[in-house]
Design an enzyme around this catalytic site. Structure first.
Site, PDB file in Angstrom:
ATOM      1  N   LYS A  10       0.856  -1.186   0.000  1.00 37.76           N
ATOM      2  CA  LYS A  10       0.000   0.000   0.000  1.00 37.76           C
ATOM      3  C   LYS A  10       0.896   1.242   0.000  1.00 37.76           C
ATOM      4  O   LYS A  10       1.768   1.374   0.864  1.00 37.76           O
ATOM      5  CB  LYS A  10      -0.916   0.017   1.217  1.00 37.76           C
ATOM      6  CG  LYS A  10      -1.961   1.125   1.195  1.00 37.76           C
ATOM      7  CD  LYS A  10      -3.036   0.860   0.151  1.00 37.76           C
ATOM      8  CE  LYS A  10      -4.111  -0.060   0.670  1.00 37.76           C
ATOM      9  NZ  LYS A  10      -5.220  -0.255  -0.292  1.00 37.76           N
ATOM     10  N   ARG A 173      29.652  33.895  -9.594  1.00 37.19           N
ATOM     11  CA  ARG A 173      28.280  33.578  -9.986  1.00 37.19           C
ATOM     12  C   ARG A 173      27.467  33.163  -8.773  1.00 37.19           C
ATOM     13  O   ARG A 173      28.009  32.865  -7.695  1.00 37.19           O
ATOM     14  CB  ARG A 173      28.267  32.429 -11.003  1.00 37.19           C
ATOM     15  CG  ARG A 173      28.741  31.099 -10.447  1.00 37.19           C
ATOM     16  CD  ARG A 173      28.486  29.941 -11.396  1.00 37.19           C
ATOM     17  NE  ARG A 173      28.934  28.662 -10.833  1.00 37.19           N
ATOM     18  CZ  ARG A 173      28.641  27.474 -11.346  1.00 37.19           C
ATOM     19  NH1 ARG A 173      27.924  27.390 -12.451  1.00 37.19           N
ATOM     20  NH2 ARG A 173      29.079  26.362 -10.782  1.00 37.19           N
ATOM     21  N   HIS A 251      19.844  27.420 -12.157  1.00 33.52           N
ATOM     22  CA  HIS A 251      20.630  28.436 -12.841  1.00 33.52           C
ATOM     23  C   HIS A 251      20.094  29.848 -12.575  1.00 33.52           C
ATOM     24  O   HIS A 251      18.882  30.094 -12.598  1.00 33.52           O
ATOM     25  CB  HIS A 251      20.619  28.183 -14.349  1.00 33.52           C
ATOM     26  CG  HIS A 251      21.249  26.886 -14.743  1.00 33.52           C
ATOM     27  ND1 HIS A 251      22.580  26.608 -14.543  1.00 33.52           N
ATOM     28  CD2 HIS A 251      20.724  25.776 -15.338  1.00 33.52           C
ATOM     29  CE1 HIS A 251      22.854  25.400 -14.998  1.00 33.52           C
ATOM     30  NE2 HIS A 251      21.747  24.869 -15.477  1.00 33.52           N
TER      31      HIS A 251
END
Length: 299
Positions: A10, A173, A251
């Protein structure tokens, strides 16, 4: 024709357990999936249900055990269930229990009543417990959907370039990802007596080391960051032998503000949800063998 590996059970029984300590209540919110395998050939080949414990019974067991045993942790609850199914039914050889736990925090209100909660906006905790009639256990804990971001201290350059490469190199970045991880405990029935596991503390420690490694690593690639995260867990958590990480690269690209006469000095980004890079790896303790099941679908 030959019948191959098979199981039944289940899936996704949603059970919420409330503990009332006077006016102060405590909540555990679980999503439990049970998969059983063993002497089940005849139900496939001839339709005989003689060895079949109904999936409705497995669901009922989940709810009954929440009452009878309580829910100390996802792992401990799964241990109770797995042991029960294998030891109570001769036809069941292996039980696999998967648990997702959803966290709630108390809403602070004046007065003695403490029974209001708000769902935390964070990751989902996971666990998979497997037990067979040979007495072998496997406990795999984990988490998914834990979103993290470093706004600097990340670079990406020096990669292979071909005629289709358009991505510019960068020395600064945003590095963002959604951590999906599972880790296998070096836990057996024998060692449990000598060294009981506080599963909640173990989970909190693994989570803490994942986050601290992400924050501490000056990243030259998401692969490097992943390895540091997994290595930190293995190094700092002696009860864990293996960890698997799946990190989608969320990103963030610099927005082009030049058409508006504006300079964008790593200040304004647009977040792209797809397509995305997907970085995955497993880190093992030296000398340990890989054991996290390939079909573990949390990742």
């Amino acid at each position: 024709m030959i019948l191959g590996q098979n199981q039944y059970g289940k899936a996704e029984s949603r059970v919420v357990r409330i503990v009332r300590d006077g006016a102060t209540h405590h909540i555990k919110d679980l999503n439990v999936s049970v998969a059983l395998s063993g002497d089940m050939e005849e139900v496939h080949l001839s339709g005989s249900n003689a060895n079949v414990l109904t999936t409705d019974a497995t669901k009922n067991t989940v709810f009954a055990f929440a009452k009878e045993h309580g829910v100390d942790s996802a792992e401990q609850f799964g241990i109770h269930l797995a042991r029960h199914f294998v030891t109570s039914q001769a036809s069941i050889r292996t039980a696999r229990i998967r648990v997702e736990e959803y966290a709630w925090e108390r809403i602070a209100v004046p007065g003695p009543k403490q029974h209001s909660f708000v769902r935390r906006d964070q990751e989902t905790r996971t666990a998979q417990i497997t037990f067979d009639d040979g007495g072998a256990w496997q406990i795999v804990s984990g988490l998914k959907d834990l979103v993290v971001l470093n706004s600097t201290d990340s670079e990406f350059h020096g990669y292979v370039k071909d005629r289709y490469t358009t991505l510019p190199e960068t020395r600064d970045r945003i590095l963002a990802t959604e951590v999906n991880a599972c880790w296998r405990h070096a836990w057996t029935e024998e060692t449990a007596g000598a060294r009981p596991v506080d599963w909640d503390r173990s989970y909190a420690e693994a989570r803490r080391h994942l986050l601290s490694a992400f924050a501490d690593t000056y990243s030259l690639s998401l692969q490097q960051t992943l390895y540091q995260m997994g290595s930190r867990v293995i190094d700092q958590c002696p009860g864990i032998d293996e960890i698997r990480l799946s990190l989608p690269n969320k990103h963030h690209f610099l927005a082009d503000l030049a058409p508006f006469g504006l300079e964008n000095d790593n200040e304004v980004y647009y977040a792209a949800d797809r397509p995305y890079g997907l970085i995955e790896a497993t880190i093992l303790r030296d000398g340990a063998e890989a054991g996290i099941p390939a079909d573990l679908t949390n990742l």
